[in-house]
Scaffold this active site. Sequence first.
Site, PDB file in Angstrom:
ATOM      1  N   ASP A   1       2.856  26.112 -32.877  1.00  0.00           N
ATOM      2  CA  ASP A   1       3.873  26.674 -33.746  1.00  0.00           C
ATOM      3  C   ASP A   1       3.356  26.474 -35.173  1.00  0.00           C
ATOM      4  O   ASP A   1       2.655  25.504 -35.449  1.00  0.00           O
ATOM      5  CB  ASP A   1       5.174  25.903 -33.527  1.00  0.00           C
ATOM      6  CG  ASP A   1       6.177  26.183 -34.610  1.00  0.00           C
ATOM      7  OD1 ASP A   1       6.454  27.364 -34.829  1.00  0.00           O
ATOM      8  OD2 ASP A   1       6.657  25.217 -35.229  1.00  0.00           O
TER       9      ASP A   1
ATOM     10  N   ASP B   1      11.419  26.267 -30.742  1.00  0.00           N
ATOM     11  CA  ASP B   1      10.215  26.135 -29.914  1.00  0.00           C
ATOM     12  C   ASP B   1      10.546  25.690 -28.498  1.00  0.00           C
ATOM     13  O   ASP B   1       9.684  25.698 -27.627  1.00  0.00           O
ATOM     14  CB  ASP B   1       9.253  25.091 -30.517  1.00  0.00           C
ATOM     15  CG  ASP B   1       8.772  25.505 -31.893  1.00  0.00           C
ATOM     16  OD1 ASP B   1       8.574  26.719 -32.090  1.00  0.00           O
ATOM     17  OD2 ASP B   1       8.603  24.626 -32.746  1.00  0.00           O
TER      18      ASP B   1
ATOM     19  N   CYS C   1       3.576   1.585   2.501  1.00  0.00           N
ATOM     20  CA  CYS C   1       4.843   0.903   2.207  1.00  0.00           C
ATOM     21  C   CYS C   1       5.714   1.831   1.378  1.00  0.00           C
ATOM     22  O   CYS C   1       6.921   1.958   1.595  1.00  0.00           O
ATOM     23  CB  CYS C   1       4.595  -0.374   1.395  1.00  0.00           C
ATOM     24  SG  CYS C   1       3.546  -1.568   2.188  1.00  0.00           S
TER      25      CYS C   1
ATOM     26  N   CYS D   1       0.839  -1.193   0.000  1.00  0.00           N
ATOM     27  CA  CYS D   1       0.000   0.000   0.000  1.00  0.00           C
ATOM     28  C   CYS D   1       0.871   1.239   0.000  1.00  0.00           C
ATOM     29  O   CYS D   1       2.096   1.150   0.051  1.00  0.00           O
ATOM     30  CB  CYS D   1      -0.919   0.015   1.220  1.00  0.00           C
ATOM     31  SG  CYS D   1      -0.014   0.129   2.758  1.00  0.00           S
TER      32      CYS D   1
ATOM     33  N   ASP E   1       7.892  21.820 -32.769  1.00  0.00           N
ATOM     34  CA  ASP E   1       8.799  20.757 -33.204  1.00  0.00           C
ATOM     35  C   ASP E   1      10.251  21.195 -33.301  1.00  0.00           C
ATOM     36  O   ASP E   1      11.137  20.365 -33.370  1.00  0.00           O
ATOM     37  CB  ASP E   1       8.358  20.219 -34.568  1.00  0.00           C
ATOM     38  CG  ASP E   1       8.520  21.256 -35.668  1.00  0.00           C
ATOM     39  OD1 ASP E   1       8.493  22.460 -35.346  1.00  0.00           O
ATOM     40  OD2 ASP E   1       8.672  20.864 -36.834  1.00  0.00           O
TER      41      ASP E   1
END
Lengths: 154, 902
Positions: B587, B793, B149, B146, B789
């Site tokens: 862009d 950018d 842990c 859980c 890309d």
Amino acid sequence: MNRALSRSLALAFVLGALSLAGCTAATGEDHPTGGVWGYVASADDAQIEVSGTATADELTVDRVLSPGDAWLVVHLNDDGKPGMRVGLQSIGAGESLGVTIALEGVATGSLIVAVHADKGEAGEFDFSMDDPTGSPDRPYFVDRAELAVVVAFE
Amino acid sequence: METTMTRNYTIAIEGMHCHACERLVTANLMEVPGITAVVADAAAGTAVITVEADPDLDSVASAIRAAGFEPSGGAATLKEAGPESVQPPLETPEPALPDAAGPEDADVCPTGTCPTVPPAPDPALMAASAAAATAHATFGIIGMTCSSCQAVIERTLARTPGVGSAVVNLAAETATVAYDPHTLTVDEIVAAIRGAGYDAVPHDEDAAPGTAGDAQREAQQAHIAKEKRLFVFSLALSVPLALLMIPSLMESVPLVVAEWLARTFGGAWDPMMVFKYIGFVLATPVQLIAGAQFYRGFWHALKRRTGNMDTLVAIGTSAAYLYSVAATFVPALAMEPVFFETSALLLTFVILGKLLEARAKGKTSDAIKKLMGLAPKTARAVRDGAEIDVPVADVIVGDTVVVRPGEKVPVDGAVTEGHSSVDESMLTGESIPVEKQPGDPVIGGTLNKLGSFRFRATRVGAETALAQIVKLVEEAQGSKAPVQRFADRISAVFVPVVIALAVITFLAWMFVVPRFVDPSFYLDVTPFIKALLAGTAVVVIACPCALGLATPTAIMVGTGKGAENGILIKSGEALETAYKIAAIVFDKTGTLTHGKPVVTDIELADGHDVDRVFMLAAALERGSEHPLAEAITARAKEKALHLPPVEGFAAIPGHGVEGTVDGMRVAFGNRRLMAREGIDLARFEDRISSLEAEGKTVMLVGVNGAKLAGIIAVADTLKADSAEAVAHLAKMGVEVYMITGDNRRTAEAIAAQAGIPADHVLAEVLPEHKADEVAALQARGLTVAMVGDGINDTPALAQADVGIAMGAGTDIAMETGGIVLMKNDLRDVVTAIELSRATIRKIHQNFFWALGYNSLGIPVAALGLLKPELAGAAMAMSSVSVVTSSLMLRRFRPGMTKGTTR
């Protein structure tokens, strides 16, 4: 694995339901064994033999075999069931021969002699008719029947 | 808006071999004052620089030499690369997927001669490494149950000297540790984790695709197998215990056993005690053997003064078990009932829950398994002239590999011989096979459909695109989304709170309730028994394991689903933030548009035909790297035109080119060139103006200094899916913006085609100012995504709340983006947002399920209305329902119809 786990899950649910049902029934039920409410012993270890009859004052048990320290308890026969207690004698484990039990308050009819375990305080007969199943010194049972004999009164 | 004119120059550089070289040259040139952007191309042996002011040539040469290379001819010379109105080739897409790999792919030089390159610019890592020499290692963790842990391990690691940071993922069962290798070893980290009560297996970071976690998977399989054995063992013992609770069996079985005991061993046997002994004999192995793991976890947690699910299970089952043992063997308690079935069934249910959870969690990583399954095991390599089958791990960079029809491409490379079409859908989702011819890149794991071909391996092992994708997805699945902090905070206080609640419940039932209620309410049990059962049920029902699974399982399924759709989500945080996107900035070049100018219009003067005009223009532009020229030559190539030699070629800066073709003097360029040639354009002026108004670049072909042969209009065209994606985003309530360095007229022309309103066009924005535009939108309180890309950018991708990089873009863009679209299909932006929304909805649902069980269960248990074993079953079911709910996310389908591309 998928199938196995699915089955396990189904089984687990069944178990859950069973345990729910079981626990509900079990809650508060102290003695779960129906008619047998004393100590179960083998016929090889627990026996009682009475050949004679009882008098107003005493009764002699010819031979008794007990798996542990015990009590010989004499009751008035109340229509086949143990009635008022009229005699009590402690015995040791193993075979006892010719044990005489003093009686008190016997007038007529027959008697029932039963063998109770001495599981409570040693030397004290820890048995209450008000709470028979909750008492430590309950009777021995052999072949699902109380270890007892009916003795005629002279 | 302030506008600065920029120019592009090409510099010839010797010695570059690979992406690593390109990156080093780029990094060094960016240091030179005046240079605002750099694109180095190892294949061409050039770097294209964008400058605001002419740079000092000596500085440029020094920068190149500092990178370990040499300017061609010994000194840096600049060749103008194109006019400002044309987006420089900074945004020219690189070959698609081999570059979609991520940071490390660039660091291997095929020749082995390249200088060592620092890792990709990851701001977080750079900050960390600035603080200390930091290494990273990932460990598979076995035995977590859980989120408590998870917290125990994180706390343990945080306290370990030399550990910088540690992130533990419960669903992926991994720990990612940043540590100082000078003070700590991997083995010591493993020892620290083991000291916390869990097993740890270090991942081999250099392993082949998807094999890094093999040791972990094996260890987990072994762990699951052990849990299965324990489950069967517990079940085998719990079933009789449960059956003994049926009244008829409860009476008959102890009697029969007592009779057997009396016959066999002699003496007298109390059936009631025999009933208890049977319970003890059956429940004790379950408690001590199956329950040992919980006691171990309890002990380790206790040592760290914390609590976890083990704490609750150990306390809950021990309370029932130890009381029953006392009721069995302490004469004074001989008349008290026993609850052996409670402890045994509880443990069985908890182990079953863990097994079901492990199975469901395994399914959440199905996407990774599918990806890993794509990699073929062998390759047919050419060694000493012979084709031999070798394990794919033995293929080295530079090997020639043969691929036959129907076979999978084993590693990444470039086709050297042959033609074929390759199905890349498994990586890109693009269902139409891609034609491959010499020079084209091929990706490992894709399926060769028709024809045989040979290719040269360029990336192998952990460097292949597939390996990088697997790594990215694994990293994303291992990352912690911010929403997880909510679960962590609750889990951290849950165990102590629950134990306190259980104690209060016990005390209330023991001392308070008996004062106020009729004894019959206890159903014939004592207040102590009732208090014990209610307290145990509270402890058990309250376990926060389902809460801990709510977020990571949904993130795992969500990122996996993204990968299936060609959307690489690099972190849980990106997935979560995408849900809130209110504005999205695209862009223009290479994102909304193809990024590559193509010929759109041809106008012919009388007496000329299209092929002839193209032949003349293409012959002149044959050697040019200018993107506009490439559009012309590409069209000529398409038409298979024969290009005659050119005599007297001359490039006239700012005008165009001229030369003699087939004995004719040909001029190809702009209006100024035609004026210089004395060619009258009056007849064509209207048409030229209208083409320019559409944002197109008009180039003119003049012949013999006398007349115009034709007009060729070139433009970067909108991608087919752009308008559809923009419309869908608008419908989703997202504001769509377009950002570009182009002039406003060109920008608005493209924006109009895409359906973006003119007031949402951010035109004439310099690369370094793109991030400012994004920040301005953020200042309005909008959660902003940037889709781009190119290198230019990158700052904007980093500035945005979510950076979405196109897969065909540059490595750096993809490293910066939180989400990478592998197909360059803008509709995937919509899908990414939809997926994010679906995932976050699922997380909220999971919280409801997890907290619902706890919040409803705790009061019911505290009121004494829930039996402990049923609480155990409910606890197991809460985990299972949360994981199952997450798995429902696998049914996610993109909302946009993908037409023929899917």
